[in-house]
Design a protein around this motif. Structure first.
Motif, PDB file in Angstrom:
ATOM      1  N   PRO A  59       0.807  -1.227   0.000  1.00 57.39           N
ATOM      2  CA  PRO A  59       0.000   0.000   0.000  1.00 57.39           C
ATOM      3  C   PRO A  59       0.837   1.272   0.000  1.00 57.39           C
ATOM      4  CG  PRO A  59      -0.784  -1.506   1.687  1.00 57.39           C
ATOM      5  CD  PRO A  59       0.480  -2.082   1.136  1.00 57.39           C
ATOM      6  N   GLY A  60       2.089   1.186   0.438  1.00 55.60           N
ATOM      7  CA  GLY A  60       2.934   2.372   0.504  1.00 55.60           C
ATOM      8  C   GLY A  60       3.799   2.592  -0.720  1.00 55.60           C
ATOM      9  N   CYS A  61       3.862   1.618  -1.625  1.00 56.78           N
ATOM     10  CA  CYS A  61       4.704   1.773  -2.814  1.00 56.78           C
ATOM     11  C   CYS A  61       4.279   3.006  -3.607  1.00 56.78           C
ATOM     12  CB  CYS A  61       4.625   0.533  -3.699  1.00 56.78           C
ATOM     13  SG  CYS A  61       5.621  -0.847  -3.113  1.00 56.78           S
ATOM     14  N   GLY A  62       5.242   3.848  -3.894  1.00 59.37           N
ATOM     15  CA  GLY A  62       4.985   5.078  -4.642  1.00 59.37           C
ATOM     16  C   GLY A  62       4.793   6.290  -3.758  1.00 59.37           C
ATOM     17  N   THR A  63       4.792   6.119  -2.432  1.00 58.27           N
ATOM     18  CA  THR A  63       4.542   7.249  -1.540  1.00 58.27           C
ATOM     19  C   THR A  63       5.681   8.267  -1.579  1.00 58.27           C
ATOM     20  OG1 THR A  63       3.165   5.890  -0.112  1.00 58.27           O
ATOM     21  CG2 THR A  63       4.008   7.915   0.838  1.00 58.27           C
ATOM     22  N   LEU A  64       6.929   7.811  -1.608  1.00 63.20           N
ATOM     23  CA  LEU A  64       8.043   8.764  -1.694  1.00 63.20           C
ATOM     24  C   LEU A  64       7.952   9.582  -2.980  1.00 63.20           C
ATOM     25  CD1 LEU A  64      11.174   6.773  -0.445  1.00 63.20           C
ATOM     26  CD2 LEU A  64      10.068   8.717   0.644  1.00 63.20           C
ATOM     27  N   ARG A  65       7.655   8.911  -4.086  1.00 60.48           N
ATOM     28  CA  ARG A  65       7.534   9.635  -5.356  1.00 60.48           C
ATOM     29  C   ARG A  65       6.312  10.548  -5.360  1.00 60.48           C
ATOM     30  NH1 ARG A  65       7.629   4.947  -9.203  1.00 60.48           N
ATOM     31  NH2 ARG A  65       7.319   3.759  -7.314  1.00 60.48           N
ATOM     32  N   LEU A  79      -1.089  11.914  -7.785  1.00 63.03           N
ATOM     33  CA  LEU A  79      -2.293  11.086  -7.791  1.00 63.03           C
ATOM     34  C   LEU A  79      -2.053   9.775  -8.529  1.00 63.03           C
ATOM     35  CD1 LEU A  79      -5.268  10.927  -6.978  1.00 63.03           C
ATOM     36  CD2 LEU A  79      -5.830  11.968  -9.169  1.00 63.03           C
ATOM     37  N   GLY A  80      -1.255   9.805  -9.578  1.00 67.61           N
ATOM     38  CA  GLY A  80      -0.970   8.595 -10.348  1.00 67.61           C
ATOM     39  C   GLY A  80      -0.008   7.647  -9.660  1.00 67.61           C
ATOM     40  N   LEU A  81       0.744   8.140  -8.684  1.00 61.76           N
ATOM     41  CA  LEU A  81       1.747   7.299  -8.027  1.00 61.76           C
ATOM     42  C   LEU A  81       1.189   6.540  -6.820  1.00 61.76           C
ATOM     43  CD1 LEU A  81       4.680   9.804  -8.347  1.00 61.76           C
ATOM     44  CD2 LEU A  81       4.516   7.570  -9.455  1.00 61.76           C
ATOM     45  N   ASN A  82       0.438   7.216  -5.973  1.00 64.27           N
ATOM     46  CA  ASN A  82      -0.187   6.546  -4.829  1.00 64.27           C
ATOM     47  C   ASN A  82      -1.395   7.375  -4.391  1.00 64.27           C
ATOM     48  OD1 ASN A  82      -0.954   5.343  -2.385  1.00 64.27           O
ATOM     49  ND2 ASN A  82       1.132   4.677  -1.975  1.00 64.27           N
ATOM     50  N   PRO A  83      -2.560   7.106  -4.976  1.00 67.55           N
ATOM     51  CA  PRO A  83      -3.746   7.886  -4.640  1.00 67.55           C
ATOM     52  C   PRO A  83      -4.173   7.749  -3.175  1.00 67.55           C
ATOM     53  CG  PRO A  83      -4.298   6.120  -6.184  1.00 67.55           C
ATOM     54  CD  PRO A  83      -2.816   6.124  -6.023  1.00 67.55           C
ATOM     55  N   LEU A  84      -3.906   6.604  -2.560  1.00 71.53           N
ATOM     56  CA  LEU A  84      -4.273   6.435  -1.155  1.00 71.53           C
ATOM     57  C   LEU A  84      -3.439   7.360  -0.266  1.00 71.53           C
ATOM     58  CD1 LEU A  84      -6.027   4.942   0.908  1.00 71.53           C
ATOM     59  CD2 LEU A  84      -4.203   3.238   1.065  1.00 71.53           C
TER      60      LEU A  84
END
Length: 143
Positions: A59-65, A79-84
């Motif tokens: 669920p956290g993948c893409g949060t840094l980006r 929004l495209g990297l980690n909408p959650l």
């Protein structure tokens, strides 16, 4: 009310604000570092262990980006990297603001963050997000 009493109350209020202000300073520093050091370039940050071992997104993948994109004022990319992660920011700001207000008012800290039902809903949303972003029809949720 005397000046000394007012001064003590003001000192207590400022001391009560130190923890939430410390959290804000740490979050701001982390945001600045992620904004300055691009997570899209290999070698700057470690790979997600879950992704490395399973090949699946957590669920956290893409949060840094996501945070890097926000630091560069690109909410569409975020929004495209980690909408959650992006959707969680208003909730985190709300809870932090509530903490600041309660600290300033001298009200005691609550022992529960939220009603347990809301915590179970949050855990359910995270679990569904985790599964769906790894399925073919949920590929739009992958970073």
């Amino acid at each position: 009310m005397s000046f000394a009493t007012t001064e003590r109350r003001g000192t207590r209020r400022l001391k009560a604000l130190l923890p939430p202000l410390g959290v804000a300073a740490a979050a701001g520093l982390a945001f600045a570092v992620v904004g300055a050091v691009d997570p899209n370039e290999p070698g700057h940050y470690p790979t997600c262990p879950f992704l490395m071992i399973t090949g699946l997104y957590c669920p956290g993948c893409g949060t840094l980006r996501t945070m890097h994109a926000l630091a560069h004022l690109d909410p569409v990319a975020a929004l495209g990297l980690n909408p959650l992660a992006l959707a969680m920011i208003p909730f985190l700001l709300f809870w932090w603001g509530r903490w600041v207000l309660r600290s300033w008012q001298g009200r005691p800290r609550r022992t529960t963050l939220a009603h347990p039902a809301w915590l179970w809903v949050f855990i359910g949303v995270v679990m569904v997000y985790w599964v769906v972003r790894n399925l073919p029809f949920g590929a739009f949720l992958a970073p």
